[in-house]
Design an enzyme around this catalytic site. Structure first.
Site, PDB file in Angstrom:
ATOM      1  N   CYS A 140       7.399  25.074   2.853  1.00  0.00           N
ATOM      2  CA  CYS A 140       8.761  25.051   2.331  1.00  0.00           C
ATOM      3  C   CYS A 140       8.914  26.271   1.419  1.00  0.00           C
ATOM      4  CB  CYS A 140       9.046  23.742   1.602  1.00  0.00           C
ATOM      5  SG  CYS A 140       7.975  23.432   0.192  1.00  0.00           S
ATOM      6  N   MET A 141       9.764  26.188   0.414  1.00  0.00           N
ATOM      7  CA  MET A 141      10.007  27.337  -0.450  1.00  0.00           C
ATOM      8  C   MET A 141       8.789  27.714  -1.284  1.00  0.00           C
ATOM      9  SD  MET A 141      12.999  28.693  -0.118  1.00  0.00           S
ATOM     10  CE  MET A 141      13.173  29.547  -1.685  1.00  0.00           C
TER      11      MET A 141
END
Length: 504
Positions: free
Chosen positions: A30-31
């Protein structure tokens, strides 16, 4: 060391500490986190993993998550995937690698681990939210890039500069959002086990200009009606139609009949049903968000800012992703994200208070010093899992700080000064380039900065005066060697991790 070599070295350091290539069942990111599916959790060396310089910490959920931070995780993941592929080609499966363990023992161990993890994480609702996140998270880099370009273009237009360039910037900023439904449809079909391109094809109907000539429920449709929610529903429907066709259509005709029926059936339902229904839902979401902040104001902001950290801890914040995306699609920005970002400000303030309240605990203070810059930029995991959550009370007072920051921004929304973000993902100071509102960038940035300051100070004061009991101070305000933590900051020693949150 070159950046490529550094990223590969990080991946190479991580791989053996999670049990090697044969122990990795899935890889995603993810981020900020590298998310790994593992065959055998017991093969992971948590402490050695936390000591890897690039690793900010680890979190165990339905996947094993290694916090690397924004930017770094996107560069390390491809290197890690390559190493896993190379390792699988050269190594046997996990069951073959340990002949001293009987098949019965291995099966019993795996069943016990699977049952424990399922009971903890695999509730139907949480698994559904995971799927929603898997659909939207890959879109975040494009949302951020286009959002920053949109902000730059707006600034240039307001200043009257580079008038020959601003139309091109507008096209760059708007192109992705004009077709976001197609990407959502593609990712949805992929996530639910269908053919991704068919999901994208059905979702593309929603943004096709020609739908303006079609009437449904007594109303003319408009291109984009239903937005990402309509695309999500259309692609899910396409997956089920495709799976039905795969079961019943003869193999000789499958290549012709299945995609045709999938697009035809799903497309008709989308045009004459989903677009209208999803459009009404999307409009209701936007109307409710505006009503909530226009009428609830400070109170609504206080509740949203205060509850966001617990939502993150429970994984329920993922339910907000399609809501943010819908608001961005409708209004050009989401008014909810800047309020929710105040939770990070409260966390930073709480961590600063812990630093001053524990002057003798070199371990925790070093963790805070190394994690604080990331916290200011909106990466809160090292501070949450390495400092406030293990201590107990400081986590609660961090939520108080977030509540006051959210209340500050909510108050200005009620007064008519909207503060929004043109993309999702960043938080803290990193959100400034993405800010937008209804009264100019200067006013919007000033209100957001004010909210951050309120969050910092409220989190600091609440933690400094109410975050520690006498027993908690006596236990932790002592000089000690670095001890264990659920998540540690990059390169820094770890904060002590009691079995239960201390001093709550």
């Amino acid at each position: 060391m070159a950046t490529e070599d550094k990223n590969r070295a990080t991946a190479a350091a991580i791989l053996p500490l999670v049990g090697g290539a044969a122990n990795v069942s899935s890889i995603a990111h993810c981020m900020t986190r590298l998310r790994l599916g593992l065959h055998d959790r017991s093969l992971v060396d948590d402490e050695a993993l936390k000591a890897v310089p690039a690793v900010m910490g680890v979190v165990e959920d339905d996947t094993y998550q290694i916090v690397l931070g924004p930017g770094t995780v996107a560069r390390v993941t491809p290197e890690f995937e390559q190493l896993v592929e190379e390792g699988r080609a050269a190594a046997p499966e996990p069951g073959e690698a340990a002949p001293s363990v009987s098949a019965e023992e291995l099966a019993a161990q795996g069943a016990a681990m699977k049952a424990a993890r399922k009971a903890k994480n695999a509730t139907p609702f949480k698994l559904f939210l995971r799927r929603i996140a898997n659909i939207f998270v890959p879109l975040i880099p494009a949302l951020i890039g286009c959002g920053i370009i949109a902000g730059l273009n707006g600034l240039l237009v307001n200043l009257g500069w580079l008038t020959s360039v601003t139309p091109a910037l507008a096209a760059m900023a708007s192109g992705f959002m004009a077709l976001i439904a197609v990407f959502v449809g593609y990712n949805t079909a992929k996530e639910f086990g269908g053919t991704p391109i068919l999901g994208g094809a059905v979702a593309a109907i929603i943004v096709f200009p020609g739908v303006a000539n079609i009437e449904a429920f007594g109303q003319k449709l408009s291109p984009g009606q239903g937005g990402v929610l309509g695309a999500l529903g259309a692609a899910v429907l396409a997956v089920y139609v495709e799976k039905w066709c795969r079961r019943w259509v003869p193999e000789a005709l499958d290549v012709l009949v299945t995609p045709t029926l999938t697009v035809l059936v799903s497309g008709l339902v989308t045009i004459f049903g989903l677009m209208y229904v999803a459009g009404e839902v999307s409009t209701a979401i936007g109307t409710f968000a505006d009503w909530l902040l226009s009428n609830g104001g400070a109170g609504a902001g206080f509740v949203l800012g205060g509850l966001f950290l617990p939502l993150v801890m429970l994984g329920l914040h993922q339910a907000l992703i399609p809501i943010h995306t819908t608001l961005i699609e409708q209004q050009g920005y989401t008014v909810l994200l800047p309020i929710l970002a105040m939770a990070g400000a409260g966390q930073v303030g709480a961590a600063a208070a812990v630093y001053f309240r524990l002057p003798r605990n070199e371990s925790i203070r070093r963790t805070i010093k190394s994690a604080l810059p990331a916290g200011l930029l909106g990466v809160g995991e090292p501070l949450i899992y390495g400092v406030s959550l293990p201590l107990g009370r400081p986590f609660i007072t961090a939520c108080v700080g977030g509540a006051f920051g959210g209340g500050f921004i909510g108050l200005f929304n009620q007064l008519g000064d909207k503060v929004g973000s043109t993309a999702i993902g960043p938080s803290g100071w990193a959100l400034f380039p993405l800010l937008d509102g209804n009264h100019g960038l200067g006013t919007t940035a000033a209100i957001y900065a004010g909210g951050l300051l309120v969050g910092y100070f409220a989190g600091f004061l609440a933690t400094y005066f109410f975050g520690f009991s006498k027993d908690l101070l006596a236990e932790f305000n002592v000089s000690q060697e670095p001890a264990e933590s659920t998540v540690t900051a990059t390169g820094g020693p770890a904060a002590p991790t009691p079995k239960e949150p201390a001093g709550v």
